[in-house]
Design a protein around this motif. Structure first.
Motif, PDB file in Angstrom:
ATOM      1  N   UNK A 323       0.781   3.647 -20.117  1.00 59.94           N
ATOM      2  CA  UNK A 323      -0.307   3.592 -21.100  1.00 59.94           C
ATOM      3  C   UNK A 323      -1.482   4.500 -20.750  1.00 59.94           C
ATOM      4  N   UNK A 324      -1.744   4.659 -19.453  1.00 60.68           N
ATOM      5  CA  UNK A 324      -2.930   5.402 -19.050  1.00 60.68           C
ATOM      6  C   UNK A 324      -2.619   6.787 -18.504  1.00 60.68           C
ATOM      7  N   UNK A 325      -1.350   7.142 -18.456  1.00 61.46           N
ATOM      8  CA  UNK A 325      -0.981   8.476 -18.000  1.00 61.46           C
ATOM      9  C   UNK A 325      -1.154   8.718 -16.515  1.00 61.46           C
ATOM     10  N   UNK A 326      -1.190   7.654 -15.718  1.00 59.39           N
ATOM     11  CA  UNK A 326      -1.323   7.802 -14.271  1.00 59.39           C
ATOM     12  C   UNK A 326      -0.039   8.411 -13.705  1.00 59.39           C
ATOM     13  N   UNK A 327      -0.182   9.205 -12.668  1.00 60.88           N
ATOM     14  CA  UNK A 327       0.965   9.850 -12.043  1.00 60.88           C
ATOM     15  C   UNK A 327       1.988   8.803 -11.603  1.00 60.88           C
ATOM     16  N   UNK A 328       3.271   9.123 -11.806  1.00 62.61           N
ATOM     17  CA  UNK A 328       4.336   8.192 -11.450  1.00 62.61           C
ATOM     18  C   UNK A 328       4.370   7.853  -9.969  1.00 62.61           C
ATOM     19  N   UNK A 329       3.670   8.614  -9.147  1.00 57.87           N
ATOM     20  CA  UNK A 329       3.629   8.329  -7.712  1.00 57.87           C
ATOM     21  C   UNK A 329       3.065   6.939  -7.443  1.00 57.87           C
ATOM     22  N   UNK A 330       2.266   6.428  -8.380  1.00 54.04           N
ATOM     23  CA  UNK A 330       1.722   5.073  -8.214  1.00 54.04           C
ATOM     24  C   UNK A 330       2.839   4.050  -8.060  1.00 54.04           C
ATOM     25  N   UNK A 331       3.967   4.273  -8.732  1.00 55.01           N
ATOM     26  CA  UNK A 331       5.065   3.316  -8.693  1.00 55.01           C
ATOM     27  C   UNK A 331       5.721   3.236  -7.325  1.00 55.01           C
ATOM     28  N   UNK A 332       5.517   4.256  -6.492  1.00 55.63           N
ATOM     29  CA  UNK A 332       6.071   4.214  -5.142  1.00 55.63           C
ATOM     30  C   UNK A 332       5.431   3.115  -4.307  1.00 55.63           C
ATOM     31  N   UNK A 333       4.227   2.698  -4.685  1.00 54.26           N
ATOM     32  CA  UNK A 333       3.542   1.673  -3.889  1.00 54.26           C
ATOM     33  C   UNK A 333       4.097   0.274  -4.145  1.00 54.26           C
ATOM     34  N   UNK A 334       4.943   0.100  -5.161  1.00 53.48           N
ATOM     35  CA  UNK A 334       5.523  -1.229  -5.396  1.00 53.48           C
ATOM     36  C   UNK A 334       6.392  -1.648  -4.213  1.00 53.48           C
ATOM     37  N   UNK A 335       7.377  -0.832  -3.863  1.00 50.32           N
ATOM     38  CA  UNK A 335       8.221  -1.176  -2.715  1.00 50.32           C
ATOM     39  C   UNK A 335       7.412  -1.186  -1.422  1.00 50.32           C
ATOM     40  N   UNK A 336       6.512  -0.221  -1.284  1.00 54.82           N
ATOM     41  CA  UNK A 336       5.689  -0.136  -0.079  1.00 54.82           C
ATOM     42  C   UNK A 336       4.919  -1.436   0.164  1.00 54.82           C
ATOM     43  N   UNK A 337       4.411  -2.032  -0.897  1.00 57.91           N
ATOM     44  CA  UNK A 337       3.600  -3.244  -0.752  1.00 57.91           C
ATOM     45  C   UNK A 337       4.423  -4.524  -0.752  1.00 57.91           C
ATOM     46  N   UNK A 338       5.426  -4.596  -1.611  1.00 57.21           N
ATOM     47  CA  UNK A 338       6.105  -5.882  -1.798  1.00 57.21           C
ATOM     48  C   UNK A 338       7.238  -6.131  -0.798  1.00 57.21           C
ATOM     49  N   UNK A 339       7.910  -5.108  -0.319  1.00 57.82           N
ATOM     50  CA  UNK A 339       9.025  -5.369   0.591  1.00 57.82           C
ATOM     51  C   UNK A 339       8.554  -6.002   1.899  1.00 57.82           C
ATOM     52  N   UNK A 340       7.457  -5.534   2.525  1.00 54.52           N
ATOM     53  CA  UNK A 340       6.987  -6.211   3.738  1.00 54.52           C
ATOM     54  C   UNK A 340       6.560  -7.653   3.482  1.00 54.52           C
ATOM     55  N   UNK A 341       5.937  -7.908   2.332  1.00 54.04           N
ATOM     56  CA  UNK A 341       5.552  -9.276   2.003  1.00 54.04           C
ATOM     57  C   UNK A 341       6.790 -10.158   1.876  1.00 54.04           C
ATOM     58  N   UNK A 342       7.800  -9.657   1.154  1.00 51.68           N
ATOM     59  CA  UNK A 342       9.028 -10.432   0.986  1.00 51.68           C
ATOM     60  C   UNK A 342       9.678 -10.715   2.331  1.00 51.68           C
ATOM     61  N   UNK A 343       9.693  -9.726   3.230  1.00 55.61           N
ATOM     62  CA  UNK A 343      10.279  -9.931   4.558  1.00 55.61           C
ATOM     63  C   UNK A 343       9.534 -11.018   5.320  1.00 55.61           C
ATOM     64  N   UNK A 344       8.211 -10.999   5.257  1.00 51.58           N
ATOM     65  CA  UNK A 344       7.418 -12.027   5.930  1.00 51.58           C
ATOM     66  C   UNK A 344       7.686 -13.408   5.347  1.00 51.58           C
TER      67      UNK A 344
END
Length: 470
Positions: A323-344
Protein backbone atom coordinates in the motif's frame (compact mmCIF):
# COMPACT_ATOMS: atom_id res chain seq x y z
CA UNK A 1 -8.94 -15.30 -9.75
CA UNK A 2 -6.38 -12.90 -8.33
CA UNK A 3 -5.65 -11.26 -4.98
CA UNK A 4 -2.78 -9.37 -3.44
CA UNK A 5 -2.25 -11.85 -0.59
CA UNK A 6 -3.45 -15.45 -0.43
CA UNK A 7 -3.54 -16.85 3.11
CA UNK A 8 -3.70 -20.65 3.25
CA UNK A 9 -5.36 -21.71 6.51
CA UNK A 10 -8.22 -20.16 8.49
CA UNK A 11 -6.89 -20.84 11.98
CA UNK A 12 -6.03 -18.07 14.45
CA UNK A 13 -2.91 -17.18 12.46
CA UNK A 14 -4.60 -16.83 9.08
CA UNK A 15 -7.63 -15.01 10.46
CA UNK A 16 -5.52 -12.56 12.49
CA UNK A 17 -3.40 -11.81 9.43
CA UNK A 18 -6.56 -11.37 7.35
CA UNK A 19 -7.85 -8.81 9.86
CA UNK A 20 -4.61 -6.86 9.87
CA UNK A 21 -4.47 -6.74 6.08
CA UNK A 22 -8.16 -5.87 5.72
CA UNK A 23 -7.86 -2.84 7.97
CA UNK A 24 -4.93 -1.68 5.83
CA UNK A 25 -6.96 -1.92 2.65
CA UNK A 26 -4.99 -4.89 1.29
CA UNK A 27 -6.96 -7.33 -0.85
CA UNK A 28 -6.50 -10.73 0.79
CA UNK A 29 -8.23 -14.09 0.50
CA UNK A 30 -8.16 -16.70 3.28
CA UNK A 31 -8.72 -20.29 2.12
CA UNK A 32 -9.31 -23.29 4.38
CA UNK A 33 -9.07 -26.96 3.45
CA UNK A 34 -11.82 -28.02 5.90
CA UNK A 35 -15.47 -27.31 5.25
CA UNK A 36 -15.75 -25.27 8.45
CA UNK A 37 -13.63 -23.57 11.09
CA UNK A 38 -11.81 -25.75 13.61
CA UNK A 39 -14.34 -27.10 16.15
CA UNK A 40 -12.18 -27.90 19.20
CA UNK A 41 -10.83 -26.16 22.28
CA UNK A 42 -7.18 -27.09 21.64
CA UNK A 43 -5.37 -23.72 21.99
CA UNK A 44 -7.40 -22.33 24.86
CA UNK A 45 -4.90 -19.97 26.56
CA UNK A 46 -4.58 -16.33 25.47
CA UNK A 47 -1.39 -14.84 26.91
CA UNK A 48 -1.17 -11.17 27.98
CA UNK A 49 0.86 -10.07 24.94
CA UNK A 50 -1.72 -11.59 22.62
CA UNK A 51 -4.43 -9.79 24.60
CA UNK A 52 -2.65 -6.57 23.65
CA UNK A 53 -2.61 -7.64 20.01
CA UNK A 54 -6.32 -8.43 20.17
CA UNK A 55 -6.91 -5.00 21.71
CA UNK A 56 -5.35 -3.43 18.63
CA UNK A 57 -7.21 -5.70 16.21
CA UNK A 58 -10.56 -4.75 17.73
CA UNK A 59 -11.58 -8.11 19.21
CA UNK A 60 -10.57 -7.81 22.87
CA UNK A 61 -14.04 -7.04 24.23
CA UNK A 62 -15.43 -10.11 22.48
CA UNK A 63 -12.53 -12.24 23.75
CA UNK A 64 -13.15 -11.04 27.29
CA UNK A 65 -16.86 -11.79 27.01
CA UNK A 66 -16.26 -15.27 25.56
CA UNK A 67 -13.85 -16.56 28.19
CA UNK A 68 -12.72 -16.37 31.77
CA UNK A 69 -9.77 -16.67 34.09
CA UNK A 70 -8.05 -19.97 34.73
CA UNK A 71 -9.36 -21.93 37.74
CA UNK A 72 -7.19 -23.26 40.54
CA UNK A 73 -6.00 -26.81 40.04
CA UNK A 74 -7.57 -29.37 42.37
CA UNK A 75 -5.58 -32.56 42.96
CA UNK A 76 -7.58 -35.75 43.52
CA UNK A 77 -6.56 -39.09 44.97
CA UNK A 78 -8.86 -42.07 45.53
CA UNK A 79 -11.93 -39.86 45.12
CA UNK A 80 -10.75 -37.29 47.67
CA UNK A 81 -9.51 -33.76 47.25
CA UNK A 82 -5.96 -33.77 48.59
CA UNK A 83 -4.59 -30.40 47.63
CA UNK A 84 -4.56 -27.39 45.32
CA UNK A 85 -2.13 -26.52 42.57
CA UNK A 86 -1.58 -23.04 41.16
CA UNK A 87 -1.31 -23.52 37.42
CA UNK A 88 0.36 -20.12 36.92
CA UNK A 89 2.60 -17.88 38.99
CA UNK A 90 0.48 -15.02 40.38
CA UNK A 91 0.49 -11.76 38.46
CA UNK A 92 -1.32 -8.43 38.79
CA UNK A 93 -2.06 -5.89 36.10
CA UNK A 94 -0.15 -2.62 36.20
CA UNK A 95 -0.43 0.65 34.33
CA UNK A 96 2.17 -0.41 31.78
CA UNK A 97 0.88 -4.02 31.50
CA UNK A 98 -2.91 -4.06 31.88
CA UNK A 99 -3.31 -7.74 30.97
CA UNK A 100 -1.06 -9.75 33.27
CA UNK A 101 -2.81 -13.11 33.57
CA UNK A 102 -3.65 -15.57 30.77
CA UNK A 103 -7.28 -15.70 29.68
CA UNK A 104 -9.07 -18.92 28.78
CA UNK A 105 -11.05 -19.03 25.56
CA UNK A 106 -11.64 -22.30 23.65
CA UNK A 107 -9.87 -22.10 20.31
CA UNK A 108 -13.07 -22.61 18.31
CA UNK A 109 -14.56 -19.55 19.95
CA UNK A 110 -11.44 -17.44 19.39
CA UNK A 111 -11.60 -18.34 15.71
CA UNK A 112 -15.27 -17.43 15.43
CA UNK A 113 -14.53 -14.04 16.99
CA UNK A 114 -11.66 -13.43 14.58
CA UNK A 115 -13.79 -14.61 11.65
CA UNK A 116 -16.59 -12.20 12.58
CA UNK A 117 -14.13 -9.31 12.84
CA UNK A 118 -12.63 -10.19 9.45
CA UNK A 119 -16.06 -10.23 7.85
CA UNK A 120 -16.88 -6.91 9.52
CA UNK A 121 -13.84 -5.40 7.80
CA UNK A 122 -14.86 -6.84 4.44
CA UNK A 123 -12.38 -9.72 4.45
CA UNK A 124 -12.99 -12.98 2.61
CA UNK A 125 -12.76 -16.61 3.77
CA UNK A 126 -13.41 -19.59 1.51
CA UNK A 127 -13.69 -23.03 3.10
CA UNK A 128 -13.39 -26.39 1.35
CA UNK A 129 -10.37 -25.35 -0.74
CA UNK A 130 -7.13 -27.30 -0.48
CA UNK A 131 -3.82 -26.01 -1.83
CA UNK A 132 -2.49 -28.75 -4.12
CA UNK A 133 0.15 -26.93 -6.13
CA UNK A 134 2.25 -23.78 -5.99
CA UNK A 135 4.49 -22.01 -8.50
CA UNK A 136 6.12 -18.61 -8.19
CA UNK A 137 7.99 -16.20 -10.40
CA UNK A 138 9.41 -12.68 -10.09
CA UNK A 139 5.98 -11.05 -10.10
CA UNK A 140 3.79 -13.34 -8.03
CA UNK A 141 2.62 -16.80 -7.01
CA UNK A 142 0.12 -19.14 -8.63
CA UNK A 143 -1.63 -21.57 -6.30
CA UNK A 144 -3.85 -24.43 -7.43
CA UNK A 145 -6.81 -25.02 -5.14
CA UNK A 146 -8.79 -28.24 -5.12
CA UNK A 147 -12.47 -28.09 -4.12
CA UNK A 148 -13.03 -31.86 -4.39
CA UNK A 149 -12.74 -34.66 -6.91
CA UNK A 150 -15.83 -33.52 -8.80
CA UNK A 151 -14.44 -30.04 -9.46
CA UNK A 152 -11.31 -29.20 -11.48
CA UNK A 153 -8.67 -27.32 -9.45
CA UNK A 154 -8.92 -23.54 -9.63
CA UNK A 155 -5.94 -21.23 -9.87
CA UNK A 156 -5.40 -18.15 -7.72
CA UNK A 157 -2.77 -15.59 -8.61
CA UNK A 158 -1.34 -13.55 -5.71
CA UNK A 159 1.48 -11.11 -5.12
CA UNK A 160 2.36 -12.98 -1.92
CA UNK A 161 1.25 -16.19 -0.22
CA UNK A 162 1.26 -16.94 3.50
CA UNK A 163 1.19 -20.57 4.62
CA UNK A 164 -0.81 -20.72 7.84
CA UNK A 165 -1.98 -24.27 7.25
CA UNK A 166 -0.69 -25.97 10.39
CA UNK A 167 2.06 -28.34 11.44
CA UNK A 168 1.52 -30.61 8.44
CA UNK A 169 1.55 -27.63 6.09
CA UNK A 170 1.03 -28.68 2.49
CA UNK A 171 2.52 -25.39 1.30
CA UNK A 172 5.69 -25.83 3.36
CA UNK A 173 6.14 -29.33 1.98
CA UNK A 174 5.54 -28.16 -1.59
CA UNK A 175 8.29 -25.58 -1.11
CA UNK A 176 10.67 -28.25 0.19
CA UNK A 177 11.27 -26.46 3.49
CA UNK A 178 12.25 -28.90 6.23
CA UNK A 179 11.49 -28.80 9.94
CA UNK A 180 14.06 -29.57 12.60
CA UNK A 181 12.84 -30.77 15.96
CA UNK A 182 12.41 -33.45 18.56
CA UNK A 183 9.77 -35.55 20.21
CA UNK A 184 9.01 -33.94 23.56
CA UNK A 185 7.10 -36.94 24.85
CA UNK A 186 6.73 -40.30 23.06
CA UNK A 187 3.44 -40.99 24.83
CA UNK A 188 0.28 -40.02 22.94
CA UNK A 189 -2.14 -37.58 24.55
CA UNK A 190 -5.89 -37.73 24.21
CA UNK A 191 -7.67 -34.37 24.25
CA UNK A 192 -11.44 -34.03 24.04
CA UNK A 193 -14.23 -31.54 24.66
CA UNK A 194 -16.89 -33.33 26.68
CA UNK A 195 -19.97 -32.86 28.82
CA UNK A 196 -19.51 -34.27 32.33
CA UNK A 197 -21.68 -34.53 35.42
CA UNK A 198 -20.33 -34.91 38.94
CA UNK A 199 -17.53 -32.31 38.80
CA UNK A 200 -17.64 -28.65 39.83
CA UNK A 201 -16.64 -25.93 37.39
CA UNK A 202 -14.61 -23.97 39.94
CA UNK A 203 -11.48 -26.08 39.59
CA UNK A 204 -9.17 -27.62 37.05
CA UNK A 205 -9.37 -31.24 38.19
CA UNK A 206 -6.07 -33.12 38.21
CA UNK A 207 -5.78 -36.88 38.67
CA UNK A 208 -2.11 -37.91 39.06
CA UNK A 209 -0.95 -41.31 37.77
CA UNK A 210 -2.08 -44.11 40.07
CA UNK A 211 0.84 -46.40 39.37
CA UNK A 212 3.86 -47.09 37.23
CA UNK A 213 2.98 -46.95 33.57
CA UNK A 214 -0.11 -44.83 34.10
CA UNK A 215 -0.40 -41.31 32.76
CA UNK A 216 -2.10 -38.20 34.09
CA UNK A 217 -5.70 -37.16 33.62
CA UNK A 218 -6.74 -33.50 33.73
CA UNK A 219 -10.30 -32.23 33.34
CA UNK A 220 -10.61 -28.47 32.88
CA UNK A 221 -13.90 -26.55 32.74
CA UNK A 222 -13.86 -24.49 29.57
CA UNK A 223 -14.71 -20.90 30.40
CA UNK A 224 -17.77 -19.49 28.68
CA UNK A 225 -19.17 -22.93 27.81
CA UNK A 226 -20.78 -25.94 29.46
CA UNK A 227 -17.95 -28.18 28.30
CA UNK A 228 -14.86 -29.62 29.97
CA UNK A 229 -11.58 -30.31 28.23
CA UNK A 230 -10.24 -33.77 29.02
CA UNK A 231 -6.51 -34.36 28.57
CA UNK A 232 -5.07 -37.79 29.25
CA UNK A 233 -1.56 -39.10 28.71
CA UNK A 234 -1.55 -42.62 27.33
CA UNK A 235 1.27 -45.14 27.04
CA UNK A 236 3.54 -45.29 24.03
CA UNK A 237 2.23 -47.70 21.42
CA UNK A 238 -1.32 -47.76 22.74
CA UNK A 239 -4.24 -47.14 20.42
CA UNK A 240 -6.15 -43.94 21.07
CA UNK A 241 -9.92 -44.45 21.05
CA UNK A 242 -11.65 -41.11 20.33
CA UNK A 243 -15.18 -42.47 20.64
CA UNK A 244 -17.54 -41.74 23.53
CA UNK A 245 -16.88 -45.21 24.92
CA UNK A 246 -13.14 -44.74 24.57
CA UNK A 247 -13.15 -41.43 26.44
CA UNK A 248 -15.44 -42.86 29.11
CA UNK A 249 -13.05 -45.76 29.65
CA UNK A 250 -10.06 -43.47 30.19
CA UNK A 251 -11.92 -41.11 32.55
CA UNK A 252 -13.39 -43.94 34.64
CA UNK A 253 -10.06 -45.76 34.90
CA UNK A 254 -8.19 -42.70 36.19
CA UNK A 255 -10.74 -40.92 38.37
CA UNK A 256 -13.63 -41.55 40.76
CA UNK A 257 -16.11 -40.76 37.98
CA UNK A 258 -18.35 -43.42 36.47
CA UNK A 259 -18.31 -43.98 32.70
CA UNK A 260 -21.86 -42.61 32.36
CA UNK A 261 -20.75 -39.30 33.97
CA UNK A 262 -19.25 -38.49 30.57
CA UNK A 263 -22.47 -37.76 28.74
CA UNK A 264 -21.18 -36.45 25.40
CA UNK A 265 -18.01 -36.06 23.37
CA UNK A 266 -18.21 -32.92 21.27
CA UNK A 267 -14.71 -33.06 19.75
CA UNK A 268 -11.71 -35.32 20.24
CA UNK A 269 -8.19 -35.65 18.93
CA UNK A 270 -4.82 -37.11 19.84
CA UNK A 271 -1.22 -36.01 19.40
CA UNK A 272 2.34 -36.74 20.48
CA UNK A 273 3.93 -33.60 21.93
CA UNK A 274 6.81 -32.43 19.81
CA UNK A 275 8.84 -29.32 19.17
CA UNK A 276 9.87 -28.41 15.63
CA UNK A 277 11.07 -25.30 13.82
CA UNK A 278 11.00 -24.69 10.07
CA UNK A 279 14.44 -24.29 8.55
CA UNK A 280 13.23 -21.11 6.86
CA UNK A 281 10.21 -18.85 7.31
CA UNK A 282 10.31 -17.60 3.73
CA UNK A 283 10.85 -18.89 0.21
CA UNK A 284 10.63 -16.09 -2.33
CA UNK A 285 7.15 -14.64 -2.19
CA UNK A 286 5.83 -17.28 0.20
CA UNK A 287 5.97 -16.91 3.99
CA UNK A 288 5.39 -19.48 6.73
CA UNK A 289 3.47 -18.45 9.85
CA UNK A 290 2.04 -20.16 12.91
CA UNK A 291 2.21 -23.95 13.19
CA UNK A 292 3.42 -24.17 9.61
CA UNK A 293 6.64 -22.57 10.90
CA UNK A 294 6.85 -23.90 14.47
CA UNK A 295 5.13 -26.70 16.40
CA UNK A 296 4.97 -26.59 20.21
CA UNK A 297 4.01 -28.82 23.08
CA UNK A 298 0.76 -27.31 24.39
CA UNK A 299 2.05 -27.36 27.97
CA UNK A 300 3.33 -23.79 28.03
CA UNK A 301 0.43 -22.20 26.19
CA UNK A 302 2.77 -20.66 23.62
CA UNK A 303 1.73 -22.11 20.27
CA UNK A 304 -1.39 -20.13 19.37
CA UNK A 305 0.05 -16.97 20.91
CA UNK A 306 3.36 -17.14 19.04
CA UNK A 307 1.37 -17.84 15.88
CA UNK A 308 -0.93 -14.82 16.20
CA UNK A 309 2.12 -12.66 16.84
CA UNK A 310 3.71 -13.98 13.64
CA UNK A 311 0.69 -12.63 11.80
CA UNK A 312 0.90 -9.33 13.66
CA UNK A 313 4.54 -8.90 12.66
CA UNK A 314 4.00 -9.81 9.02
CA UNK A 315 0.74 -7.93 8.45
CA UNK A 316 2.03 -4.38 8.76
CA UNK A 317 5.08 -5.19 6.64
CA UNK A 318 3.00 -6.61 3.79
CA UNK A 319 0.73 -3.57 4.07
CA UNK A 320 3.69 -1.19 3.88
CA UNK A 321 5.02 -2.87 0.73
CA UNK A 322 1.66 -3.28 -1.02
CA UNK A 323 0.00 0.00 0.00
CA UNK A 324 2.79 2.44 0.81
CA UNK A 325 5.36 1.42 -1.78
CA UNK A 326 8.03 0.52 0.78
CA UNK A 327 10.97 -1.45 -0.58
CA UNK A 328 10.42 -5.21 -0.48
CA UNK A 329 13.57 -5.51 1.63
CA UNK A 330 11.34 -4.74 4.62
CA UNK A 331 9.85 -8.23 4.27
CA UNK A 332 13.24 -9.77 4.98
CA UNK A 333 12.87 -8.66 8.60
CA UNK A 334 9.92 -11.03 9.15
CA UNK A 335 12.07 -14.16 9.34
CA UNK A 336 14.89 -12.22 10.98
CA UNK A 337 12.61 -11.19 13.85
CA UNK A 338 10.18 -14.06 14.22
CA UNK A 339 12.35 -17.16 13.82
CA UNK A 340 14.49 -16.43 16.92
CA UNK A 341 11.35 -15.70 18.93
CA UNK A 342 9.76 -18.96 17.80
CA UNK A 343 12.94 -20.87 18.72
CA UNK A 344 12.93 -19.34 22.20
CA UNK A 345 9.25 -20.11 22.72
CA UNK A 346 9.79 -23.70 21.58
CA UNK A 347 12.44 -24.11 24.22
CA UNK A 348 10.16 -22.59 26.82
CA UNK A 349 7.23 -24.83 25.88
CA UNK A 350 9.41 -27.92 26.11
CA UNK A 351 10.81 -26.87 29.50
CA UNK A 352 7.31 -26.32 30.88
CA UNK A 353 6.18 -29.70 29.52
CA UNK A 354 9.08 -31.42 31.30
CA UNK A 355 8.44 -29.60 34.57
CA UNK A 356 11.70 -27.64 34.42
CA UNK A 357 10.03 -24.22 34.29
CA UNK A 358 6.81 -22.91 35.79
CA UNK A 359 4.21 -20.99 33.85
CA UNK A 360 5.26 -17.50 34.84
CA UNK A 361 6.65 -14.25 33.53
CA UNK A 362 8.26 -15.71 30.42
CA UNK A 363 5.10 -17.50 29.27
CA UNK A 364 3.16 -14.22 29.28
CA UNK A 365 5.34 -13.06 26.36
CA UNK A 366 5.48 -9.42 27.48
CA UNK A 367 9.26 -9.49 27.52
CA UNK A 368 9.67 -10.54 23.89
CA UNK A 369 11.27 -8.03 21.58
CA UNK A 370 13.54 -7.30 18.64
CA UNK A 371 16.56 -5.48 20.06
CA UNK A 372 18.90 -7.30 17.67
CA UNK A 373 16.78 -6.68 14.56
CA UNK A 374 18.19 -4.72 11.65
CA UNK A 375 14.94 -2.76 11.84
CA UNK A 376 15.81 -1.51 15.34
CA UNK A 377 17.77 1.69 15.99
CA UNK A 378 18.70 2.80 19.52
CA UNK A 379 20.56 6.14 19.33
CA UNK A 380 20.38 7.45 22.90
CA UNK A 381 23.59 7.95 24.85
CA UNK A 382 22.16 6.35 27.99
CA UNK A 383 19.09 4.20 27.20
CA UNK A 384 16.58 3.67 29.98
CA UNK A 385 14.46 0.65 30.86
CA UNK A 386 12.55 0.77 27.56
CA UNK A 387 14.90 0.45 24.61
CA UNK A 388 14.44 0.31 20.86
CA UNK A 389 13.24 -3.18 19.98
CA UNK A 390 11.22 -3.58 23.18
CA UNK A 391 7.48 -3.90 23.48
CA UNK A 392 6.06 -0.39 23.97
CA UNK A 393 4.39 -0.36 27.41
CA UNK A 394 0.99 1.10 28.15
CA UNK A 395 0.61 4.10 30.44
CA UNK A 396 -0.45 7.71 30.25
CA UNK A 397 1.40 10.54 28.53
CA UNK A 398 0.02 14.05 28.37
CA UNK A 399 -3.36 12.76 29.53
CA UNK A 400 -3.52 10.20 26.70
CA UNK A 401 -3.61 6.44 27.29
CA UNK A 402 -0.83 5.03 25.15
CA UNK A 403 -2.61 1.87 24.03
CA UNK A 404 -5.42 4.10 22.77
CA UNK A 405 -2.85 6.12 20.82
CA UNK A 406 -1.19 3.00 19.38
CA UNK A 407 -4.44 1.34 18.33
CA UNK A 408 -4.75 1.24 14.55
CA UNK A 409 -2.53 0.52 11.56
CA UNK A 410 -0.14 3.46 12.05
CA UNK A 411 3.17 4.48 13.58
CA UNK A 412 3.24 6.58 16.75
CA UNK A 413 5.91 8.97 18.02
CA UNK A 414 6.15 9.54 21.76
CA UNK A 415 7.86 12.81 22.68
CA UNK A 416 8.61 12.33 26.36
CA UNK A 417 10.08 15.41 27.98
CA UNK A 418 11.57 16.62 24.68
CA UNK A 419 10.30 18.54 21.68
CA UNK A 420 8.66 16.56 18.88
CA UNK A 421 9.91 17.22 15.32
CA UNK A 422 7.65 17.80 12.34
CA UNK A 423 6.43 14.45 11.03
CA UNK A 424 4.23 13.11 8.22
CA UNK A 425 0.52 13.28 9.00
CA UNK A 426 0.39 9.48 8.95
CA UNK A 427 2.40 9.34 12.20
CA UNK A 428 0.42 9.92 15.40
CA UNK A 429 2.26 12.08 17.94
CA UNK A 430 1.79 12.01 21.71
CA UNK A 431 3.58 14.62 23.84
CA UNK A 432 4.11 14.88 27.55
CA UNK A 433 6.52 15.23 30.44
CA UNK A 434 8.75 12.41 31.69
CA UNK A 435 6.84 9.13 31.86
CA UNK A 436 7.37 6.40 34.43
CA UNK A 437 8.10 3.57 31.99
CA UNK A 438 9.86 5.47 29.24
CA UNK A 439 11.87 8.13 31.06
CA UNK A 440 12.66 10.86 28.51
CA UNK A 441 13.38 10.90 24.79
CA UNK A 442 11.75 10.26 21.43
CA UNK A 443 10.25 6.81 20.81
CA UNK A 444 8.93 5.78 17.40
CA UNK A 445 6.50 2.91 17.96
CA UNK A 446 5.87 0.48 15.13
CA UNK A 447 2.36 -0.56 14.05
CA UNK A 448 2.86 -3.84 15.95
CA UNK A 449 3.56 -2.09 19.25
CA UNK A 450 7.36 -2.32 19.43
CA UNK A 451 9.78 0.61 19.63
CA UNK A 452 11.53 0.82 16.29
CA UNK A 453 13.69 3.87 16.86
CA UNK A 454 14.63 5.80 20.01
CA UNK A 455 16.72 8.95 20.42
CA UNK A 456 17.57 11.83 22.70
CA UNK A 457 16.91 14.18 19.77
CA UNK A 458 15.47 13.82 16.28
CA UNK A 459 18.93 13.37 14.74
CA UNK A 460 18.78 10.28 12.54
CA UNK A 461 14.99 9.99 12.69
CA UNK A 462 14.36 11.24 9.09
CA UNK A 463 16.66 8.55 7.72
CA UNK A 464 14.78 5.84 9.67
CA UNK A 465 11.42 7.22 8.55
CA UNK A 466 12.52 7.09 4.92
CA UNK A 467 13.56 3.46 5.31
CA UNK A 468 10.10 2.41 6.49
CA UNK A 469 8.29 4.56 3.93
CA UNK A 470 7.10 7.43 6.16
Amino acid sequence: MSTEVLIVGAGPTGLALGIDLARRGVDALVVERAEELFPGSRGKGIQPRTMEVFDDLGVLDAIHAAGGSYPVGMIWQDGRRVGEHQMFDPAESTEDSPYEAPWMVPQWRTQRILFARLEELGGKVACGLEAVGIEQDEDGVTVRLNAGSATPPAEVRARYVVAADGGRSAVRRALGIGMTGETVDPNPTLVADVRITGLDRDNWHIFPPRGEGDGFLAICPLAGTEDFQVAAQLTDGSAVDLSLEGVRKVVAARSHLAPEDVTEVRWASDFRPRAALADRFRAGRVFLAGDAAHVHSPAGGQGLNTSVQDAYNLGWKLGAVLRDGVDEALLETYEEERRPVAADMLGLSTSVHRGEVRRGKATRQLGLGYRESSLTAETRRAPGAVRAGDRAPDGTLGGVRLFDAFRGPHWTLLAVGVQAPELPASVAVVRGAAQASYGTGLFLVRPDGYVGWAGDTAAGLPRYLARVGL
